[in-house]
Design a protein around this motif. Structure first.
Motif, PDB file in Angstrom:
ATOM      1  N   LEU A 148       0.843  -1.044  -0.037  1.00 25.95           N
ATOM      2  CA  LEU A 148      -0.029  -0.165  -0.396  1.00 25.95           C
ATOM      3  C   LEU A 148       0.995   1.362   0.049  1.00 25.95           C
ATOM      4  CD1 LEU A 148      -2.226  -1.484   2.436  1.00 25.95           C
ATOM      5  CD2 LEU A 148      -3.128  -1.507   0.434  1.00 25.95           C
ATOM      6  N   THR A 149       1.203   1.892  -0.837  1.00 22.62           N
ATOM      7  CA  THR A 149       2.020   3.555  -1.224  1.00 22.62           C
ATOM      8  C   THR A 149       1.087   4.746  -1.078  1.00 22.62           C
ATOM      9  OG1 THR A 149       1.644   2.643  -3.104  1.00 22.62           O
ATOM     10  CG2 THR A 149       3.383   2.146  -2.963  1.00 22.62           C
ATOM     11  N   GLY A 150      -0.481   4.472  -1.463  1.00 24.70           N
ATOM     12  CA  GLY A 150      -1.026   5.840  -1.452  1.00 24.70           C
ATOM     13  C   GLY A 150      -1.762   6.391  -0.118  1.00 24.70           C
ATOM     14  N   PRO A 151      -1.949   7.300  -0.361  1.00 23.58           N
ATOM     15  CA  PRO A 151      -2.663   8.339   1.998  1.00 23.58           C
ATOM     16  C   PRO A 151      -3.784   7.366   1.972  1.00 23.58           C
ATOM     17  CG  PRO A 151      -2.314   9.942  -0.308  1.00 23.58           C
ATOM     18  CD  PRO A 151      -2.446   7.873  -1.502  1.00 23.58           C
ATOM     19  N   ILE A 152      -4.251   6.676   3.010  1.00 20.71           N
ATOM     20  CA  ILE A 152      -5.161   6.354   3.820  1.00 20.71           C
ATOM     21  C   ILE A 152      -5.140   7.354   4.990  1.00 20.71           C
ATOM     22  CG2 ILE A 152      -5.541   3.878   4.312  1.00 20.71           C
ATOM     23  CD1 ILE A 152      -4.187   2.684   2.439  1.00 20.71           C
ATOM     24  N   SER A 153      -6.069   6.839   4.832  1.00 18.53           N
ATOM     25  CA  SER A 153      -6.997   8.480   6.303  1.00 18.53           C
ATOM     26  C   SER A 153      -5.950   7.564   8.051  1.00 18.53           C
ATOM     27  CB  SER A 153      -8.763   8.234   6.414  1.00 18.53           C
ATOM     28  OG  SER A 153      -8.412   7.084   6.989  1.00 18.53           O
ATOM     29  N   ASP A 154      -6.066   6.197   8.120  1.00 23.94           N
ATOM     30  CA  ASP A 154      -5.449   5.643   9.454  1.00 23.94           C
ATOM     31  C   ASP A 154      -4.894   5.020   9.670  1.00 23.94           C
ATOM     32  OD1 ASP A 154      -6.733   3.770   7.818  1.00 23.94           O
ATOM     33  OD2 ASP A 154      -8.372   2.902   9.783  1.00 23.94           O
ATOM     34  N   VAL A 155      -4.054   4.841   8.422  1.00 24.89           N
ATOM     35  CA  VAL A 155      -2.354   4.329   7.880  1.00 24.89           C
ATOM     36  C   VAL A 155      -1.760   4.844   8.265  1.00 24.89           C
ATOM     37  CG1 VAL A 155      -1.563   2.872   7.330  1.00 24.89           C
ATOM     38  CG2 VAL A 155      -3.836   2.577   7.359  1.00 24.89           C
ATOM     39  N   VAL A 156      -0.444   4.719   8.876  1.00 19.92           N
ATOM     40  CA  VAL A 156       0.883   5.776   8.393  1.00 19.92           C
ATOM     41  C   VAL A 156       1.975   5.545   7.417  1.00 19.92           C
ATOM     42  CG1 VAL A 156       3.317   6.258   9.549  1.00 19.92           C
ATOM     43  CG2 VAL A 156       1.149   5.914  11.563  1.00 19.92           C
ATOM     44  N   ILE A 157       2.052   6.466   6.462  1.00 18.45           N
ATOM     45  CA  ILE A 157       1.791   5.547   4.921  1.00 18.45           C
ATOM     46  C   ILE A 157       2.227   7.348   4.453  1.00 18.45           C
ATOM     47  CG2 ILE A 157       1.827   5.381   2.272  1.00 18.45           C
ATOM     48  CD1 ILE A 157      -0.810   3.839   2.902  1.00 18.45           C
ATOM     49  N   ARG A 158       3.867   7.659   3.864  1.00 12.89           N
ATOM     50  CA  ARG A 158       4.714   8.332   3.605  1.00 12.89           C
ATOM     51  C   ARG A 158       5.011   8.333   2.328  1.00 12.89           C
ATOM     52  NH1 ARG A 158       9.292  11.833   5.068  1.00 12.89           N
ATOM     53  NH2 ARG A 158       9.008  14.044   4.510  1.00 12.89           N
ATOM     54  N   THR A 159       4.758   9.185   1.503  1.00 15.64           N
ATOM     55  CA  THR A 159       6.207   9.359  -0.139  1.00 15.64           C
ATOM     56  C   THR A 159       6.068  10.495  -0.430  1.00 15.64           C
ATOM     57  OG1 THR A 159       3.819   9.987  -1.396  1.00 15.64           O
ATOM     58  CG2 THR A 159       4.278   7.665  -1.217  1.00 15.64           C
ATOM     59  N   ARG A 160       7.411  10.805  -0.865  1.00 13.98           N
ATOM     60  CA  ARG A 160       8.118  11.711  -1.290  1.00 13.98           C
ATOM     61  C   ARG A 160       8.993  12.024  -2.360  1.00 13.98           C
ATOM     62  NH1 ARG A 160      13.991  13.323   1.558  1.00 13.98           N
ATOM     63  NH2 ARG A 160      14.298  13.373  -0.397  1.00 13.98           N
ATOM     64  N   THR A 161       7.425  12.516  -3.236  1.00 16.35           N
ATOM     65  CA  THR A 161       7.563  12.240  -4.681  1.00 16.35           C
ATOM     66  C   THR A 161       6.655  13.724  -5.510  1.00 16.35           C
ATOM     67  OG1 THR A 161       5.946  11.348  -5.243  1.00 16.35           O
ATOM     68  CG2 THR A 161       7.802  10.033  -4.815  1.00 16.35           C
ATOM     69  N   PRO A 162       7.243  13.955  -6.120  1.00 14.69           N
ATOM     70  CA  PRO A 162       6.845  15.276  -6.795  1.00 14.69           C
ATOM     71  C   PRO A 162       5.407  14.839  -7.378  1.00 14.69           C
ATOM     72  CG  PRO A 162       8.632  14.441  -8.008  1.00 14.69           C
ATOM     73  CD  PRO A 162       8.584  14.167  -7.262  1.00 14.69           C
ATOM     74  N   LYS A 163       5.221  13.655  -7.965  1.00 16.73           N
ATOM     75  CA  LYS A 163       3.496  13.457  -8.991  1.00 16.73           C
ATOM     76  C   LYS A 163       3.088  12.029  -7.580  1.00 16.73           C
ATOM     77  CE  LYS A 163       4.982  12.395 -12.638  1.00 16.73           C
ATOM     78  NZ  LYS A 163       4.999  12.786 -14.309  1.00 16.73           N
TER      79      LYS A 163
END
Length: 247
Positions: free
Chosen positions: A200-215
């Motif tokens: 899982l790589t996209g934002p989910i409201s109750d899960v700690v996920i982070r991406t540092r990308t321009p797109k």
């Protein structure tokens, strides 16, 4: 030191990733696949923290003698100092949960929980030590992947219950800022001895996920059963950094 740089030319020179999820979901397997793939580009190393011992998941990958186990915080720091000198391409660390345990043992002198007293704050010492240690991992190699089991934790700002990496205190949520990417591994049984692993790589409201990308990245990436998972993930990261031109 002052260094100007171009905000329109993001770089993939160095990447630090945290993969968290339940036990047996495939985190260590993906970590091993990264090492197997990246050793074509330079030496790699697998750092196992005593107590985790998840290396059986990558025992059949033909990685050979690239692994080391550390038992104490002093051992960990000594090994990290050696790795900095090796010119490594990739390092896999299993796991952050047990690095936190080593830090706690160092601060408290044993297995007990930290304490706050009139003249001391062991929780504060633990938080600072864990943060400094995890940030130092970025110095070991251009690609550093860290595995960690997940847990439920309270966001100190909102009071919301989140699915987070399993580390003590407020670091369960705050640790996402120590990495370029924080993803979650999930695995579903789809048949006898068959699994479908999804990162899982996209934002989910109750899960700690982070991406540092321009797109934006894809919201999830299917991880193959054997090899090729790291190649898919790295390609997705590259795509999120690309400027739209053909490769």
């Amino acid at each position: 030191m002052r260094r100007p740089y171009n905000l329109d030319l993001p770089s993939l020179d160095r990447i630090a990733l945290l993969i968290h999820g339940g036990y047996g979901q495939g985190k260590t397997h993906l970590l091993g696949d990264m090492l197997r793939t990246e050793r074509k580009n330079g030496p790699v190393r697998y750092l196992n923290i005593a107590g985790e011992d998840g290396s059986a998941a990558i025992g059949g990958m033909g990685l050979g003698e690239i692994a080391v186990t550390v038992d104490t915080y002093d051992d960990l720091r000594a090994e990290m100092a050696e790795m900095v000198k090796m010119g490594l391409r990739g390092v896999g660390v299993d796991s952050m949960h047990h690095i936190a345990r080593l830090c706690m043992q160092y601060v408290t002198g044993g297995e007990r929980l930290p304490r706050i007293a009139k003249d001391s704050n062991e929780w504060g010492e633990l938080n600072q030590m864990l943060r400094a240690t995890m940030l130092s991992l970025k110095l070991l190699a251009p690609i550093v992947m860290v595995a960690c089991p997940s847990d439920k934790s309270v966001d100190q700002l909102t009071g919301k219950i989140l699915w987070t990496p399993d580390v003590p205190g407020r670091n369960a949520v705050g640790c996402s800022g120590w990495f370029d990417f924080v993803f979650v591994m999930k695995s579903d049984v789809i048949g006898q001895n068959k699994f479908r692993r999804v990162l899982l790589t996209g934002p989910i409201s109750d899960v700690v996920i982070r991406t540092r990308t321009p797109k934006p990245m894809p919201t999830e990436i299917v991880i193959p059963e054997n090899e090729g998972g790291w190649a898919r993930l790295y390609e997705a990261i590259q795509g999120a950094f690309s400027n739209g031109k053909d490769k």
